[in-house]
Design an enzyme around this catalytic site. Structure first.
Site, PDB file in Angstrom:
ATOM      1  N   ARG A 229      -1.720   0.340  -2.891  1.00 27.04           N
ATOM      2  CA  ARG A 229      -2.526  -0.872  -2.739  1.00 27.04           C
ATOM      3  C   ARG A 229      -3.989  -0.487  -2.541  1.00 27.04           C
ATOM      4  O   ARG A 229      -4.295   0.454  -1.803  1.00 27.04           O
ATOM      5  CB  ARG A 229      -2.091  -1.664  -1.513  1.00 27.04           C
ATOM      6  N   HIS A 277      -3.822  -2.261 -12.407  1.00 26.91           N
ATOM      7  CA  HIS A 277      -2.699  -2.621 -11.532  1.00 26.91           C
ATOM      8  C   HIS A 277      -1.454  -2.955 -12.371  1.00 26.91           C
ATOM      9  O   HIS A 277      -0.872  -4.037 -12.230  1.00 26.91           O
ATOM     10  CB  HIS A 277      -3.056  -3.792 -10.606  1.00 26.91           C
TER      11      HIS A 277
HETATM   12  P1  NDP Z   1       9.089   1.251   0.617  1.00 26.11           P
HETATM   13  O1  NDP Z   1       8.977   0.288   1.726  1.00 26.11           O
HETATM   14  O2  NDP Z   1      10.449   1.588   0.079  1.00 26.11           O
HETATM   15  O3  NDP Z   1       8.387   2.615   1.019  1.00 26.11           O
HETATM   16  C1  NDP Z   1       7.208   2.657   1.772  1.00 26.11           C
HETATM   17  C2  NDP Z   1       7.008   4.077   2.240  1.00 26.11           C
HETATM   18  O4  NDP Z   1       5.747   4.179   2.896  1.00 26.11           O
HETATM   19  C3  NDP Z   1       8.072   4.516   3.264  1.00 26.11           C
HETATM   20  O5  NDP Z   1       8.427   5.864   3.046  1.00 26.11           O
HETATM   21  C4  NDP Z   1       7.335   4.377   4.593  1.00 26.11           C
HETATM   22  O6  NDP Z   1       7.795   5.238   5.615  1.00 26.11           O
HETATM   23  C5  NDP Z   1       5.938   4.793   4.161  1.00 26.11           C
HETATM   24  N1  NDP Z   1       4.935   4.337   5.117  1.00 26.11           N
HETATM   25  C6  NDP Z   1       4.635   3.078   5.507  1.00 26.11           C
HETATM   26  N2  NDP Z   1       3.676   3.084   6.460  1.00 26.11           N
HETATM   27  C7  NDP Z   1       3.383   4.382   6.676  1.00 26.11           C
HETATM   28  C8  NDP Z   1       2.500   5.042   7.576  1.00 26.11           C
HETATM   29  N3  NDP Z   1       1.721   4.364   8.433  1.00 26.11           N
HETATM   30  N4  NDP Z   1       2.465   6.394   7.558  1.00 26.11           N
HETATM   31  C9  NDP Z   1       3.258   7.095   6.705  1.00 26.11           C
HETATM   32  N5  NDP Z   1       4.118   6.538   5.831  1.00 26.11           N
HETATM   33  C10 NDP Z   1       4.179   5.189   5.823  1.00 26.11           C
HETATM   34  O7  NDP Z   1       8.165   0.677  -0.574  1.00 26.11           O
HETATM   35  P2  NDP Z   1       8.255   0.964  -2.140  1.00 26.11           P
HETATM   36  O8  NDP Z   1       8.413   2.404  -2.362  1.00 26.11           O
HETATM   37  O9  NDP Z   1       9.222   0.047  -2.781  1.00 26.11           O
HETATM   38  O10 NDP Z   1       6.805   0.459  -2.602  1.00 26.11           O
HETATM   39  C11 NDP Z   1       5.647   1.081  -2.098  1.00 26.11           C
HETATM   40  C12 NDP Z   1       4.396   0.301  -2.443  1.00 26.11           C
HETATM   41  O11 NDP Z   1       4.075   0.464  -3.817  1.00 26.11           O
HETATM   42  C13 NDP Z   1       4.458  -1.213  -2.273  1.00 26.11           C
HETATM   43  O12 NDP Z   1       4.281  -1.576  -0.920  1.00 26.11           O
HETATM   44  C14 NDP Z   1       3.318  -1.682  -3.141  1.00 26.11           C
HETATM   45  O13 NDP Z   1       2.135  -1.776  -2.384  1.00 26.11           O
HETATM   46  C15 NDP Z   1       3.167  -0.582  -4.192  1.00 26.11           C
HETATM   47  N6  NDP Z   1       3.510  -1.044  -5.530  1.00 26.11           N
HETATM   48  C16 NDP Z   1       2.545  -0.975  -6.500  1.00 26.11           C
HETATM   49  C17 NDP Z   1       2.828  -1.348  -7.787  1.00 26.11           C
HETATM   50  C18 NDP Z   1       1.830  -1.174  -8.860  1.00 26.11           C
HETATM   51  O14 NDP Z   1       2.062  -1.636  -9.987  1.00 26.11           O
HETATM   52  N7  NDP Z   1       0.723  -0.517  -8.599  1.00 26.11           N
HETATM   53  C19 NDP Z   1       4.150  -1.870  -8.149  1.00 26.11           C
HETATM   54  C20 NDP Z   1       5.103  -1.874  -7.063  1.00 26.11           C
HETATM   55  C21 NDP Z   1       4.778  -1.478  -5.810  1.00 26.11           C
HETATM   56  P3  NDP Z   1       9.317   5.117   6.176  1.00 26.11           P
HETATM   57  O15 NDP Z   1      10.171   5.747   5.068  1.00 26.11           O
HETATM   58  O16 NDP Z   1       9.303   5.947   7.404  1.00 26.11           O
HETATM   59  O17 NDP Z   1       9.602   3.676   6.377  1.00 26.11           O
HETATM   60  C1  OXD Z   2       4.214  -4.902  -6.384  1.00 31.13           C
HETATM   61  C2  OXD Z   2       3.118  -4.827  -7.352  1.00 31.13           C
HETATM   62  O1  OXD Z   2       3.977  -4.845  -5.177  1.00 31.13           O
HETATM   63  O2  OXD Z   2       3.329  -5.147  -8.538  1.00 31.13           O
HETATM   64  O3  OXD Z   2       5.376  -5.029  -6.820  1.00 31.13           O
HETATM   65  O4  OXD Z   2       2.014  -4.416  -6.990  1.00 31.13           O
END
Ligand code: NDP
Ligand code: OXD
Length: 314
Positions: A229, A277
């Site tokens: 993000r 994005h």
């Molecule tokens: P998940 O919730 O499965 O994974 C999030 C990960 O981030 C987890 O490993 C979590 O740790 C870690 N995390 C969160 N906060 C912290 C922190 N403060 N310090 C260290 N690690 C942290 O999400 P997804 O993998 O499904 O998606 C991730 C992100 O990708 C979404 O939130 C979205 O913003 C982005 N996204 C972007 C897209 C694009 O097209 N650019 C499309 C889809 C998603 P823990 O394992 O310990 O919970």
């Molecule tokens: C998502 C994205 O969060 O598309 O799925 O960014």
């Protein structure tokens, strides 16, 4: 019983059509349709206008059409019902394609050879390291981070992961929390960020963090790939880090303001690769199917998958 399609920035119609086909026993409405707010039991959302989900007295659950829920949680009038984020095999696979593509593009100096081709230059200084010599550090080791890690490993990259809570994997060296960050960064040549935007991650990708990445690696400097993000990165710091050689190059899919301002200096920087994005796009066909199945299961007494923990913001 009504399902409300609450979307801004995307065309709601294909979503409305998909849900109508999958849930023929419900009324499917968009924010522009007339509807009785008391009849709404579910809402499926992508960046709905702030406050538009308030006053739905019989709402049972909210479904995000994306994996990230930062925009929803920013609405102070978001109803206090279970909030479910999307976990979808197609979305995850698309993100891994993006991560693998850009790790390989930096490894194999794709932009350099494109540039040479445009200049008609036949030039090779034999400076191509192999994947096994370049360590990829994946920040955010959740659904998407783990899938990308598997695919990067299969190509030969040594992968390390960083998460909020401690995790154990046989194939990856894992780090967690602020206490694990220094060592994780010091061992990383290519930093891939798939972090959600939360109060803890906002502005994390800044000059100070970049300066702690591994120096002297075979790429000639650390590289950033960011598809989490925009609010997690400080764009002025990325430009400054590229200028003073703290970063060698970066690929960015997300920005603090989207669409990116046409006058942004990011566009023309020779060491930046930008995409709009679209690393992983939510498609109505697979995602509506997933949510419709969740609704049916929930109504039969099943548990919702992908529940957001509002106390940590993802
Ligand atoms: P998940 O919730 O499965 O994974 C999030 C990960 O981030 C987890 O490993 C979590 O740790 C870690 N995390 C969160 N906060 C912290 C922190 N403060 N310090 C260290 N690690 C942290 O999400 P997804 O993998 O499904 O998606 C991730 C992100 O990708 C979404 O939130 C979205 O913003 C982005 N996204 C972007 C897209 C694009 O097209 N650019 C499309 C889809 C998603 P823990 O394992 O310990 O919970
Ligand atoms: C998502 C994205 O969060 O598309 O799925 O960014």
């Amino acid at each position: 019983m009504t399902l409300l399609v609450a979307i801004s920035g995307w065309d709601p119609q294909p979503w409305q059509e998909q849900f109508a086909a999958l849930l023929p026993d419900r009324k499917i409405v968009t924010l522009d349709d007339p509807f009785d707010r008391r009849e709404v039991h579910y809402a499926v959302c992508w960046k709905p206008p702030a406050g538009s989900l308030a006053h739905l007295p019989n709402l049972a659950a909210l479904f995000s059409l994306g994996a990230g829920v930062d925009a929803l949680l920013a609405d102070p009038r978001l109803p206090d019902v279970p909030l479910v984020r999307i976990i979808d095999a197609n979305l995850t696979a698309r993100m891994s394609e993006y991560v693998v593509l850009h790790c390989l593009a930096h490894l194999r100096q794709y932009r350099r050879y494109l540039d040479q081709q445009q200049k008609g230059l036949w030039q090779d200084d034999r400076s191509q390291p192999a994947a096994h010599e370049i360590s990829v550090g994946v920040m955010g080791f959740g659904v998407m981070g783990q899938d990308a890690a598997r695919k990067l490993s299969a190509i030969g990259f040594p992968v390390r992961g960083w998460s909020r809570t401690p995790k154990d994997f046989e194939d990856y060296e894992m780090f967690s929390g602020p206490e694990g960050l220094e060592l994780f960064l010091a061992r990383t040549d290519i930093l891939v960020s798939l972090l959600p935007l939360t109060p803890d991650t906002a502005g994390l990708l800044n000059h100070s963090l970049f300066s702690r990445l591994k120096q002297g690696g075979k790429l000639g400097g650390p590289v950033l790939i960011h598809a989490g993000r925009g609010g997690v990165q400080v764009e002025a710091d990325i430009l400054a880090a590229l200028e003073d050689d703290v970063l060698k190059a970066a690929t960015l899919d997300v920005f603090s303001a989207e669409p990116l301002d046409p006058d942004s200096p990011l566009w023309k920087h020779p060491s930046l690769t930008l995409t709009p994005h679209n690393a992983a796009i939510s498609t109505p066909a697979s995602i509506a199917h997933n949510i419709a199945a969740q609704i049916r299961s929930f109504e039969a007494g099943g548990l919702l998958q992908g529940l957001v923990d509002r106390s940590v913001g993802y």
